[in-house]
Scaffold this motif. Structure first.
Motif, mmCIF file in Angstrom:
data_model
loop_
_atom_site.group_PDB
_atom_site.id
_atom_site.type_symbol
_atom_site.label_atom_id
_atom_site.label_comp_id
_atom_site.label_asym_id
_atom_site.label_seq_id
_atom_site.Cartn_x
_atom_site.Cartn_y
_atom_site.Cartn_z
ATOM 1 N N ALA E 210 0.813 -1.221 0.000
ATOM 2 C CA ALA E 210 0.000 0.000 0.000
ATOM 3 C C ALA E 210 0.843 1.267 0.000
ATOM 4 C CB ALA E 210 -0.913 0.008 1.223
ATOM 5 N N ASP E 211 0.511 2.198 -0.886
ATOM 6 C CA ASP E 211 1.013 3.550 -0.754
ATOM 7 C C ASP E 211 0.081 4.325 0.164
ATOM 8 O OD1 ASP E 211 3.229 3.537 -2.757
ATOM 9 O OD2 ASP E 211 1.557 2.936 -4.046
ATOM 10 N N GLN E 212 -1.173 3.921 0.072
ATOM 11 C CA GLN E 212 -2.186 4.568 0.900
ATOM 12 C C GLN E 212 -3.076 3.464 1.441
ATOM 13 O OE1 GLN E 212 -5.464 8.073 0.229
ATOM 14 N NE2 GLN E 212 -5.131 6.670 -1.419
ATOM 15 N N LEU E 213 -3.343 3.482 2.730
ATOM 16 C CA LEU E 213 -4.162 2.438 3.333
ATOM 17 C C LEU E 213 -5.423 3.082 3.890
ATOM 18 C CD1 LEU E 213 -3.745 -0.692 4.070
ATOM 19 C CD2 LEU E 213 -3.432 0.160 6.396
ATOM 20 N N CYS E 214 -6.593 2.476 3.612
ATOM 21 C CA CYS E 214 -7.841 3.020 4.130
ATOM 22 C C CYS E 214 -8.531 1.958 4.967
ATOM 23 C CB CYS E 214 -8.773 3.432 3.006
ATOM 24 S SG CYS E 214 -8.067 4.615 1.860
ATOM 25 N N TYR E 215 -8.974 2.342 6.126
ATOM 26 C CA TYR E 215 -9.714 1.401 6.961
ATOM 27 C C TYR E 215 -11.200 1.729 6.842
ATOM 28 C CZ TYR E 215 -11.713 -0.821 11.054
ATOM 29 O OH TYR E 215 -12.512 -1.572 11.883
ATOM 30 N N LEU E 216 -11.954 0.716 6.371
ATOM 31 C CA LEU E 216 -13.377 0.894 6.099
ATOM 32 C C LEU E 216 -14.154 0.348 7.288
ATOM 33 C CD1 LEU E 216 -14.642 2.007 3.513
ATOM 34 C CD2 LEU E 216 -14.989 -0.336 2.747
ATOM 35 N N HIS E 217 -15.048 1.167 7.817
ATOM 36 C CA HIS E 217 -15.822 0.704 8.972
ATOM 37 C C HIS E 217 -17.135 1.476 9.011
ATOM 38 C CE1 HIS E 217 -16.593 -0.925 12.971
ATOM 39 N NE2 HIS E 217 -16.976 0.306 13.320
ATOM 40 N N GLY E 218 -18.220 0.780 9.228
ATOM 41 C CA GLY E 218 -19.521 1.443 9.303
ATOM 42 C C GLY E 218 -19.843 2.228 8.052
ATOM 43 N N GLY E 219 -19.344 1.749 6.912
ATOM 44 C CA GLY E 219 -19.644 2.422 5.652
ATOM 45 C C GLY E 219 -18.793 3.643 5.393
ATOM 46 N N LYS E 220 -17.873 3.914 6.305
ATOM 47 C CA LYS E 220 -17.043 5.120 6.165
ATOM 48 C C LYS E 220 -15.563 4.759 6.152
ATOM 49 C CE LYS E 220 -20.019 8.662 8.050
ATOM 50 N NZ LYS E 220 -21.280 7.958 8.352
ATOM 51 N N ILE E 221 -14.760 5.635 5.532
ATOM 52 C CA ILE E 221 -13.312 5.480 5.691
ATOM 53 C C ILE E 221 -12.947 6.157 6.997
ATOM 54 C CG2 ILE E 221 -11.043 6.054 4.774
ATOM 55 C CD1 ILE E 221 -12.184 5.957 2.002
ATOM 56 N N VAL E 222 -12.701 5.340 8.006
ATOM 57 C CA VAL E 222 -12.482 5.869 9.337
ATOM 58 C C VAL E 222 -11.096 6.495 9.434
ATOM 59 C CG1 VAL E 222 -12.225 5.249 11.756
ATOM 60 C CG2 VAL E 222 -14.087 4.285 10.415
ATOM 61 N N GLU E 223 -10.153 5.852 8.773
ATOM 62 C CA GLU E 223 -8.790 6.380 8.842
ATOM 63 C C GLU E 223 -8.061 6.016 7.559
ATOM 64 O OE1 GLU E 223 -6.916 5.566 12.518
ATOM 65 O OE2 GLU E 223 -5.002 6.491 11.960
ATOM 66 N N SER E 224 -7.190 6.906 7.095
ATOM 67 C CA SER E 224 -6.391 6.553 5.931
ATOM 68 C C SER E 224 -5.057 7.264 6.022
ATOM 69 C CB SER E 224 -7.118 6.930 4.639
ATOM 70 O OG SER E 224 -7.160 8.328 4.496
ATOM 71 N N GLY E 225 -4.088 6.752 5.294
ATOM 72 C CA GLY E 225 -2.769 7.356 5.354
ATOM 73 C C GLY E 225 -1.735 6.369 4.880
ATOM 74 N N ARG E 226 -0.467 6.624 5.193
ATOM 75 C CA ARG E 226 0.562 5.677 4.823
ATOM 76 C C ARG E 226 0.338 4.387 5.588
ATOM 77 N NH1 ARG E 226 5.767 8.305 6.203
ATOM 78 N NH2 ARG E 226 6.463 6.148 6.045
ATOM 79 N N ALA E 227 0.635 3.265 4.951
ATOM 80 C CA ALA E 227 0.323 1.961 5.534
ATOM 81 C C ALA E 227 0.948 1.823 6.910
ATOM 82 C CB ALA E 227 0.799 0.850 4.611
ATOM 83 N N SER E 228 2.226 2.189 7.019
ATOM 84 C CA SER E 228 2.906 1.986 8.302
ATOM 85 C C SER E 228 2.259 2.851 9.377
ATOM 86 C CB SER E 228 4.391 2.296 8.148
ATOM 87 O OG SER E 228 4.522 3.561 7.507
ATOM 88 N N ASP E 229 1.856 4.077 8.985
ATOM 89 C CA ASP E 229 1.205 4.945 9.965
ATOM 90 C C ASP E 229 -0.076 4.330 10.479
ATOM 91 O OD1 ASP E 229 3.201 6.699 9.644
ATOM 92 O OD2 ASP E 229 2.080 8.111 8.356
#
Ligand SMILES: Nc1ncnc2c1ncn2[C@@H]1O[C@H](COP(=O)(O)OP(=O)(O)OP(=O)(O)O)[C@@H](O)[C@H]1O
Ligand SMILES: Nc1ncnc2c1ncn2[C@@H]1O[C@H](COP(=O)(O)OP(=O)(O)OP(=O)(O)O)[C@@H](O)[C@H]1O
Ligand SMILES: [Mg+2]
Ligand SMILES: [Mg+2]
Lengths: 290, 262, 252, 290, 252
Positions: E210-229
């Motif tokens: 991933a260059d960019q990682l998005c965490y999907l929860h409750g239909g929303k992108i709760v958090e996104s950013g660099r994978a390691s972050d």
């Protein structure tokens, strides 16, 4: 995981989405309108050509003389009861026997090879020869044999002949349905401990029959009409009743009345089955845009 | 001309009203459905009106069965000729006697010999044709109903290919549509059709069908029926005492007079 | 021909070919009761084929499978009787598309094991609850996400209370939290007396669940033993190479 | 991953496996034998009853008088050419039009609603009314209209009538085939950039048609026979030719000859198609034991 | 309405419901060219639905998707033109069962992209070679193992050389060695200029690709950013909880 509806019960589509929906609707309406108008135009043109042709009046009097149609209707209806009765009797037997034959033909057990062979011959032969010959052979041939204890009642024999022929057709339709059920479905059912029969009953056939419902309906509708073929044995069905009237009057309206009777039964049947089918498919399938 | 030579029952054994019929004491007579004018009037043979209805009652009477002892049933063509037992004692619906057919069923002696006739309409290819050669020359397309002698006349006597219809209704419609140029039927029917059913109908002429193997209409009975002899005797008697001639006169009188095509 | 006393399943010299391809080439192993035997190996190494053969869904070309001391590869065996004791989760789930989730799960308990509909439903619903699918009970499989379908397939097999469970890649579509849930379930089941044969690609899962780990390669079990032994101290060169590549891929 | 065959080219089945195979073979043979013998017994009993019944000779002479059959065969064959010609012409048109109708009926685009509606009515009506009426209406009705420039050639009109009726049947069969193709297949095809038409052409129809081949063959076989219905317009087909002969001789053998002609065409056709189908299915499907 | 200069894909406020279930509830993100955006999240969180929506296989209920600056959610868009630029690997593979592996792969290159059969075959065979499936080219999908099917599905999407690849759980059926192979492939593709949106449950894979990682929860992108972050230093409580459970399950 996903938010329940309550979260967004008061969600309103965005301005953009509202515009999009309106545009989509407008586009659809426009297309529907174009399709509708072009259909009406084509059909209308045909009707106008029809009604203005030199022979329209004479054609109308020959095929659509309603007063005469109403007059002969009772006789045609009387004949129609034969179609319906025979269809009910023959239909259920055909369903059973056709299923049996389809199961034999789709079985893979080597032990059943002889039966499979016979079933194949049966289908090939009785599907291939004109039903009229089967009816003659059974309806006139069996009584001619004068075997003691065997009926020579034409209604019974005629029905048997119809069953024999249609079993071949329906067996093929069901066979095709059974073949479309993926083998992994059987594997899953058997792995759950279901017997061969239970697998058929609960997993294979429900899927198979649903898939071939349109051709099965084809055969049912054809059966209703073809039960009338036993009229060569002297039984009067709707078409034969119409034919008798036409032969007297040289007017074809009785045939049209017979056709209307057929439609009065088959259309509701088809529409009803189609709706059930569509509902079940809608429930079952995820529907994307494609 | 009777095919009853091989029938077992000698004529002397015919006890009036006590023949070995399908139903003892009754005589079951079959005809077609519908039965046509002028053979049966209004499709009601029970009335005795019409040529064949009258013949049937005359034969019945000769055999010792009164009007009340006669029962009518309807049979299809196939029902009449199928092998095996029959549900009628005799069947009349203009069955032509031929030797080939007599191998399968019994016939009485003929009760009528009808010529065939070509029905057409004014202004057709056949309008004005006066001989058989003219028909062929006109390149005419002729039609006839299936299971009639008319068909044989077209094919074997005229050597043309016929359009074959289920019944006369089909042939008449095709004629009206000018899909055929002429319809071949027996002469009595021809008079009826040309007068009633076809606008501007004409009878082109009549043809003697004997050459096509037609030896007249006979009553049809089951093969080796015990009563064939008696029925034949009855028909013969009716012929010789003039009854049949009278019936013919009554129902088919106005069917003479069409030109004969040779 | 005798079976080690505690072995529920015993496989000897199993052989299976597809056309000219030899997929299983003399497989032998035993599965003691209350234990989990895990098969690892490259894609296409024959794991699924093996599980299908154990379930009598493939006819083997040679060898013997014994279940409870009975040779189930015998010609006159009744496979339905055998399968009553077995549960299977297919790699492709094989759910019945014409049945709701609940119907999928309760079909066998009702028709094969004679439970009443109420009993079966109750059990099914409690399992659905546990796997977070309670509200999908009346949904049809085609409308579920991949992981939801996989969970239904697992529940369908569990609901029958089999003696031996055959599990083919049952964590492939699950999120890590659910994988853990399945892991716990497997452990619980073992404690309750279940025996299992599992095929998996997840080394972590394999390590945590396996009493016995078998590495399948070239149609043979190249190495087997305790999970930690095989994975951390592989003896055979093939195993060493496979695990080295897994390591270098950062997947251990 | 898996060892190539060379590894075990000299592999010999174990003693156990050899015994097992022998036993399996023995068992199969025994079952085949039982099935075979019981079939032969049943059929044999029927034949014996048949041949020894009082009326057998007369029945045989009426239906199976081979010398006579051979005599009339040329005429029946002449009629049969009509069936074949019409089938070829009608068959291809029916395939095309039926497919079109099926595509309209299975389309989901809201813009096509009017066409879908018309297509449904078309199928319901023309499937439901007796073909004989359609033939009469077209074959006798159109000429009666006397529209200038419109043919009154019965062969053409009759063929059109046959096409109209069978299109309704075949459309339903194809529709059922199309519906059995899982929506995910369309999704995959569209996601690969294939157009709607390409998706149908390469993904949906090949699968759909294969699945409904048995009912399609049903319809083809029925079509060959039913082309004969236009004999009510005065055209002579095989069955009509037989009927003409039977009317002359009062012997049904001509019908049997007609039936044999039909079988001579339909059985090879069916067997051939079936074999192709089975091959393709065998290639495609993994076959387990279930 | 403008797009950040380097973004190939831009999604704004995407919303998708199934009946009463809100699956995507205001999703917004951008995917710069030559990068991989990875979605993680629990099973059923809507990852597949999102990818299907990006491919116009689901009609969204609100929001905008822009590809190459063009709004592809517009009413008058031609989806065929859009999809020519997109490649998709489905979670359930969706191979065509009536076509051989080779035909599956070459269908689109030949019919859509106008390659000759020879060109298409050549490319397909070299991809098959690379994924160890050369000898399965003429086999039919039903006869492949799960992992083999998945590889064919990947190859089928790659063979088209799309601008944007949508990859749904493409490692679920693969053995660890193959997962690594796919990982390398993805990296190479990025270097060759490909852009990707990926849904996965494999945290390791996600982290590496991933260059960019998005965490999907409750239909929303709760958090996104660099994978390691995101994975190592999650900010949002939901992400923290999810990752904590993943951790405690030993899956990181
Ligand atoms: N029905 C079949 N016909 C022909 N070959 C088959 C069939 N089923 C499986 N194979 C082949 O057998 C081999 C083993 O397949 P199997 O499905 O057992 O592998 P697997 O270990 O489960 O792989 P994966 O981890 O990818 O699921 C594969 O090469 C496959 O192509
Ligand atoms: N066609 C449909 N009809 C109704 N509900 C659906 C449909 N497709 C998906 N869903 C529901 O939408 C939700 C999201 O599904 P989706 O497949 O996007 O999940 P996912 O994140 O891909 O899950 P997984 O990781 O298990 O594959 C699920 O609850 C699913 O049941
Ligand atoms: Mg597998
Ligand atoms: Mg998903």
């Amino acid at each position: 995981m996903t938010s329940p509806i309550s979260d967004s019960e008061n969600w309103q589509p965005s301005e953009l989405e509202r515009r999009r929906r309106a545009e989509r609707q407008r586009k659809t309406q426009k297309n529907v309108l174009i399709a509708g108008i072009s259909s009406v135009l084509v059909l209308g043109t045909f009707s106008i050509i029809l009604v203005n042709s030199p022979g329209w009046i004479s054609l109308r009097d020959t095929f659509f003389k309603w007063a005469y149609g109403v007059e002969v209707l009772p006789k045609v209806i009387l004949g129609f009861t034969t179609n319906i009765t025979l269809t009910l009797i023959a239909g259920s037997s055909v369903a059973l026997l056709g299923l049996l034959l389809a199961l034999v033909r789709t079985s893979r057990s080597p032990a059943l090879t002889p039966f499979r062979f016979l079933a194949t011959i049966y289908v090939d032969v009785f599907r291939g020869i004109p039903m009229i010959l089967v009816i003659l052979l059974i309806g006139f041939g069996i009584p001619a044999l004068q075997i003691p204890g065997v009926t020579n009642e034409v209604l019974i024999l005629g029905t048997i002949a119809v069953i024999i022929t249609y079993t071949a057709y329906v067996a093929e339709v069901l066979r095709s349905g059974i073949l479309t059920v993926h083998p992994s479905q059987r594997a899953a059912a058997r792995s759950l401990g279901l017997s061969h029969f239970q697998t058929l009953r609960h997993v294979v056939l429900p899927q198979a029959i649903k898939r071939v419902t349109p051709p099965l309906l084809n055969d049912l509708v054809a059966l209703i009409k073809d039960t009338g073929l036993i009229s060569i044995l002297g039984v009067t069905d709707a078409v034969r009743a119409a034919q008798i009237q036409t032969a007297k009057s040289f007017n074809y309206t009785p045939y049209v009345m017979a056709a209307l009777l057929f439609l009065a039964v088959t259309i509701p049947l088809t529409r009803y089955t189609d709706r059930i089918l569509r509902r079940s498919m809608e429930r079952q399938n995820a529907q994307g845009l494609t | 001309s009777s095919s009853s030579e091989d029938a077992a029952a000698p004529a002397e054994g015919c006890v009036a009203g006590e023949l070995a019929t399908v139903e003892a004491g009754a005589l079951i007579i079959a005809t077609g459905e519908p039965a046509y004018y002028p053979w049966v009037i209004d499709d009601a043979p029970e009335s005795g009106q019409g040529f064949e209805a009258a013949i049937a009652y005359a034969v019945a009477e000769k055999l010792g069965y009164g009007k009340d002892a006669v029962k009518w049933i309807r049979s299809t063509f196939d029902g009449a000729i199928a092998p095996g037992p029959k549900d009628f004692d005799f069947n009349l619906q203009q069955y032509s006697i031929t030797t080939e057919r007599a191998e399968v069923v019994d016939f009485s002696s003929p009760y009528y010999k009808a010529n065939q006739a070509i029905v057409s309409f004014k202004g057709s290819k056949l309008d004005g044709v006066t001989d058989l050669a003219g028909i062929t020359a006109a390149g005419a397309k002729l039609g006839a109903a299936v299971s009639t002698t008319s068909l044989d006349v077209i094919e074997s006597q005229l050597g043309l290919k016929a359009s074959v219809f289920n019944d006369n209704a089909g042939g008449v419609t095709a004629l009206k549509n000018k899909q055929i140029d002429g319809l071949v039927v027996d002469l009595p029917t021809a008079f009826y059709l040309s007068a009633v059913e076809i606008d501007n109908g004409i009878i082109v002429g009549q043809i003697d069908g004997s050459d096509a193997g037609d030896s007249g209409f006979g009553l049809l009975l089951a093969k080796d029926s015990p009563i064939t002899g008696c029925v034949t005797d009855a028909v013969d008697a009716l012929t010789s005492d003039g009854t049949i001639a009278a019936i013919t006169q009554e129902w088919l009188a106005n069917t003479a007079g069409a030109p004969v095509l040779k | 021909m005798s079976l080690s006393p505690s072995a529920l399943l015993s496989v000897r010299d199993l052989k299976k070919t597809f056309g000219s391809e030899v997929v299983l080439d003399g497989i032998s192993f035993e599965v003691p009761v209350h234990t989990a035997t895990v098969f690892i190996g490259a894609s296409g190494s024959g794991k699924s084929t093996l599980l299908r053969a154990l379930n009598l869904l493939e006819q083997v070309d040679d060898g013997v499978i014994e279940l409870d001391g009975e040779e189930i590869t015998a010609v006159d065996i009744d496979p339905d009787q055998v399968r009553r004791k077995l549960g299977m989760v297919f790699q492709a789930f094989n759910l019945f598309p014409h049945m709701s989730v609940l119907e999928n799960i309760t079909l066998s308990p009702i028709k094969v094991h004679g439970l009443t509909r109420d009993e079966a439903n109750e059990r099914a619903l409690s399992l659905l609850e546990r796997f977070g699918l309670r509200e999908k009970a009346d949904q049809y499989p085609d409308r579920l996400s991949g992981g939801q379908q996989q969970r239904v397939a697992i529940i369908r097999a569990l609901a029958r209370n089999p003696r031996l469970l055959l599990l083919d890649e049952i964590t492939s579509a699950l999120d890590p939290v659910l994988v853990n849930e399945v892991l716990l379930t497997v452990r619980e089941l073992k404690e309750e007396g279940m025996t299992m044969v599992i095929a998996t690609h997840e080394m972590g899962f394999a390590k945590q669940v396996a009493d016995q780990l078998c590495y399948l390669h070239g149609g043979k079990i190249v190495e087997s033993g305790r999970a930690s032994d095989v994975i951390d101290r592989p003896k055979e060169p093939e195993t060493q190479e496979f695990l080295a590549r897994v390591h270098s891929a950062g997947r251990l």
